[in-house]
Design a protein around this motif. Structure first.
Motif, PDB file in Angstrom:
ATOM      1  N   TYR A 287       0.911  -1.027  -0.011  1.00  0.00           N
ATOM      2  CA  TYR A 287       0.035  -0.071   0.275  1.00  0.00           C
ATOM      3  C   TYR A 287       1.010   1.241   0.079  1.00  0.00           C
ATOM      4  O   TYR A 287       2.144   1.498   0.271  1.00  0.00           O
ATOM      5  CB  TYR A 287      -0.927  -0.043   1.203  1.00  0.00           C
TER       6      TYR A 287
ATOM      7  N   LYS B  64       9.175   2.490   6.499  1.00  0.00           N
ATOM      8  CA  LYS B  64      10.594   1.712   6.499  1.00  0.00           C
ATOM      9  C   LYS B  64      11.830   2.896   6.880  1.00  0.00           C
ATOM     10  O   LYS B  64      12.759   2.966   6.487  1.00  0.00           O
ATOM     11  CB  LYS B  64      10.975   1.105   5.314  1.00  0.00           C
TER      12      LYS B  64
ATOM     13  N   TYR C  12      11.542   6.138   6.175  1.00  0.00           N
ATOM     14  CA  TYR C  12      11.827   7.402   5.210  1.00  0.00           C
ATOM     15  C   TYR C  12      10.409   8.087   4.540  1.00  0.00           C
ATOM     16  O   TYR C  12       9.348   7.319   4.648  1.00  0.00           O
ATOM     17  CB  TYR C  12      12.814   7.342   4.120  1.00  0.00           C
TER      18      TYR C  12
ATOM     19  N   TRP D  22       5.134   1.849   2.403  1.00  0.00           N
ATOM     20  CA  TRP D  22       5.093   0.553   2.877  1.00  0.00           C
ATOM     21  C   TRP D  22       4.391   0.254   3.962  1.00  0.00           C
ATOM     22  O   TRP D  22       4.356  -0.309   4.918  1.00  0.00           O
ATOM     23  CB  TRP D  22       6.687   0.068   3.465  1.00  0.00           C
TER      24      TRP D  22
ATOM     25  N   THR E 297      17.798   8.765  -4.120  1.00  0.00           N
ATOM     26  CA  THR E 297      16.438   8.776  -4.773  1.00  0.00           C
ATOM     27  C   THR E 297      15.830  10.359  -4.534  1.00  0.00           C
ATOM     28  O   THR E 297      15.603  10.889  -3.402  1.00  0.00           O
ATOM     29  CB  THR E 297      15.261   7.839  -3.867  1.00  0.00           C
TER      30      THR E 297
ATOM     31  N   ASP F 152      13.440  11.949  -1.618  1.00  0.00           N
ATOM     32  CA  ASP F 152      13.533  10.862  -0.214  1.00  0.00           C
ATOM     33  C   ASP F 152      14.251  11.534   0.809  1.00  0.00           C
ATOM     34  O   ASP F 152      15.247  12.090   0.448  1.00  0.00           O
ATOM     35  CB  ASP F 152      13.911   9.521  -0.668  1.00  0.00           C
TER      36      ASP F 152
ATOM     37  N   TYR G 194       7.784   1.286  -7.883  1.00  0.00           N
ATOM     38  CA  TYR G 194       7.009   1.465  -6.876  1.00  0.00           C
ATOM     39  C   TYR G 194       5.161   1.284  -7.380  1.00  0.00           C
ATOM     40  O   TYR G 194       4.483   0.851  -6.881  1.00  0.00           O
ATOM     41  CB  TYR G 194       6.951   2.415  -5.718  1.00  0.00           C
TER      42      TYR G 194
END
Lengths: 559, 102
Positions: A52, A80, A82, A95, A344, A347, A417
């Protein structure tokens, strides 16, 4: 910034409780996925490729330190560690588990945040200039108006099931940092004979059919804003196509009917809407505006800033790119790059979020912004304190000096993702940034916007990149198309496709050739990539992308 | 002449975790692509997909994905399915970070 009223707080809490019950009914089998999906989307919860994804609104990109720390807590506790800041001034958690989402929303409500209308065919998060209230070039702070629009559009009963999603952007500066011409509605704050108002731009958008918005009204008095917006939305709600998802955005409605016909319909509806408002919105805007009063700026001696610039070339280089002019003497706007070479784009770890929150509190009047370019802004920092801010950012891995340069790349999550993606974006951005860093040419190349999307929906804004990259699936292989000459500012333009796409191992060398060619072609260091492209046309850049003397196979090996 | 049938697996996302799962030969859901049933008959593929789609309390969005035999079990064909089976390429998250079944 705006603080929730008791009404706002109760409304958000009620939505959390409602969604908690909906999740429980989904988990106990009372709701099917078909029934549950529109409910979760109304609360920003997607099901993506691996998990999700919860998309949280950061209205007009404005955050306070407590909110940033809460995002860090949520990242640590339920994700997770971040968060991913997006081109829509949202933050996404990649996540979450379904049964944790109500608690995440509750934690957001604790700090006056929510995920309402970050999905679905509704009016989405209102975006604004990330330098709002701070920029030296600003006519007026657009955030009170953006907040008014947020409140008006949230749970607006007439506009919960539009033909398609609807995005509004607003800028208070003539230098457009909010990409207003590529939104369903773009609002540019202007004045006429001293009176405040808006230029209303309609029908812009990127995606499958990119369009630059057209002027619907060159001057709308400020007092008429909400009834006029309502007239536009009501017109679109009836006229917009519901038979074809790909033709449902208002840009297609404008294209099919013409801006003049749409204007006639909107202007006919407008008096009816205006009569229904009665001025309550005006009173409320004044109350909101009071909450956006500028902070108590200090008169600090900027000498330490200039001394640090003279003494430290690393600091000097960082300030050249990452510090912008502030409206108040002795202050600067600090842009924190979330684009360390190889990282990334967009992020930030929970630890980095806390560092930024602390710095905002200690040095920046408690203000934080998220830009559509996926960076974080400290809008109000005394120049004298910027050396200390820079030192702390460097320690946290946030000291990259590349704002506005070629490695300050916008990239959507892509196929790493996103369930809609047709190719990956993130590794392309990482590889380009690392290659530019290795070559050491990006400072010399100057302002250059590279934007990457992993599918035709264009969340990475590739159409308005000076160099745009679109990832596609060509017969089961990732392939990248290049567009040139796009521009998301007040001189907005849709980029032109350069030619055949490139394989994954060809795209980084192709971008490298483009930048090296620009350095050869430009008039001098003051001519930007976009200026050189506009002066010379596409031909010399295409020649660099597709060198005739070198067969494609050899180019691939050269990677 | 009709196109020859390409072997497939049934895949979906788990309802609670959202994680990618695959239907095994004994009708359970595994998080590992190699444990999926490689279906080589179109009628069986349709039947297995229907069974999977009916499990709305366990999984979401079941569909058939092309696969091919590998030394340790079925392997993905398309790169999208390869990413689903492994996890994202920017962090060691997702399945590539996990070694045990749940």
């Amino acid at each position: 910034m705006y603080d929730y009223t008791a009404f706002d707080a109760a409304f958000v809490r009620a939505r959390v409780a409602q969604f908690r019950a909906q999740v429980a009914r989904r988990l106990d089998g009372s709701l099917t996925e078909e029934e549950f999906k529109p409910l979760r989307l109304m609360n920003g919860l997607y099901l993506q490729l691996h998990a999700y994804m919860l998309r949280v609104a950061i209205p007009y990109g404005t955050l306070n330190p407590g909110q940033m720390r809460q995002l860090a807590m949520i990242a640590d506790r339920w994700d997770k560690g971040y968060g991913h800041f997006t081109t829509r001034q949202n933050v996404q958690f990649n996540w979450p588990r379904l049964h944790d989402v109500p608690d995440m929303l509750e934690a957001l409500a604790d700090v006056g945040m929510h995920a309402i209308q970050t999905s679905g065919n509704t009016i989405r998060n209102v975006t604004a200039d990330h330098f709002a209230g701070a920029a030296a070039d600003e006519i007026a702070d657009p955030r009170p108006v953006a907040e008014l629009i947020r409140q008006w559009s949230t749970d607006h009963p007439e506009f919960q099931f539009l033909p398609r999603k609807f995005k509004i952007a607003i800028t208070g500066s003539p230098n457009d940092r909010a990409v207003t011409r590529a939104h369903d509605i773009g609002l540019r704050m202007v004045t006429r004979d001293g009176a405040p108002g808006f230029e209303v731009i309609l029908g812009g958008g990127l995606g499958r059919t990119p369009m630059i918005g057209k002027v619907l009204r060159d001057f709308l008095p400020e007092a008429d804003l909400l009834p006029y917006l309502e007239a536009i939305l009501a017109t679109y709600n009836l006229l917009g196509r519901r038979d074809n998802k790909f033709k449902a955005r208002i840009k297609i409605t404008v294209h099919e009917h013409g801006i003049d016909a749409i204007r006639d319909l909107v202007e006919a509806e407008f008096p009816r809407r205006r009569a229904a408002f009665g001025g309550a919105d005006r009173d409320w805007l004044a109350a909101i505006a009071a909450q956006f009063a500028p902070p108590a700026f200090r008169d600090a001696d900027p000498a330490p800033y200039h001394a640090a610039r003279d003494a430290d070339p690393v600091f000097r280089a960082w300030t050249d790119t990452n510090v912008a002019a502030h409206r108040h003497p002795g202050y600067g706007i600090v842009s924190i790059s979330l684009k360390a070479h190889g990282a990334t784009p967009g992020d930030a770890t929970a630890a980095q979020m806390r560092v930024m929150a602390d710095l905002a509190e200690r040095h920046g009047h408690g203000a934080l912004r998220i830009s559509h370019e996926q960076n974080v802004i400290l809008p109000h920092v005394p120049l004298a304190e910027i050396p200390a801010v820079h030192a702390a950012l460097r320690d946290a891995g946030l000291g990259t000096a590349n704002i506005g340069l070629a490695s300050d790349i916008i990239a959507c999550p892509g196929m790493d993702y996103c369930s809609l993606a047709t190719a990956r974006s993130i590794p392309v951005a990482q590889d380009i940034a690392q290659r530019l860093d290795a070559l050491g040419i990006e400072q010399a190349a100057g302002p250059l916007k590279i934007k990457i999307s992993g599918c035709i929906n264009a969340c990475g804004h590739h159409h308005v990149g000076h160099i745009g990259i679109l990832g596609l699936d060509r017969a089961g292989v990732e392939n990248y198309q290049v567009t040139l000459g796009g521009d998301g500012t007040e001189t907005a333009a849709i980029g032109t496709r350069a030619g055949p796409g490139f394989a994954a191992d060809e795209i980084v060398p192709a971008v490298e050739r483009l930048i090296l060619a620009y350095l050869e072609l430009r008039d001098g260091p003051d001519e930007t990539f976009l200026e050189a492209y506009r002066r010379l046309g596409a031909a010399p850049f295409k020649a660099a992308l597709y060198p005739e003397s070198e067969p494609r196979k050899d180019r691939s090996r050269a990677a | 002449m009709s196109r020859p049938f390409t072997p497939q697996v049934v895949t979906a996302n788990a309802l609670v975790a959202g994680d990618v799962v695959y239907l095994t030969p004994d009708g359970h859901w595994s998080r590992h692509h190699a444990e999926a049933e490689l279906i080589e008959d179109p009628d069986r593929a349709a039947a297995r997909l229907a069974e999977a789609a009916a499990q709305t309390g366990t999984v979401v969005g079941a569909y058939l994905a092309e696969a091919r035999p590998g030394p340790a079990g079925p392997m993905p064909v398309h790169f999208r399915e390869l990413f689903r089976a492994q996890g994202p390429s920017n962090y060691p998250h997702g399945k590539q970070a996990e070694t045990r079944d749940v």
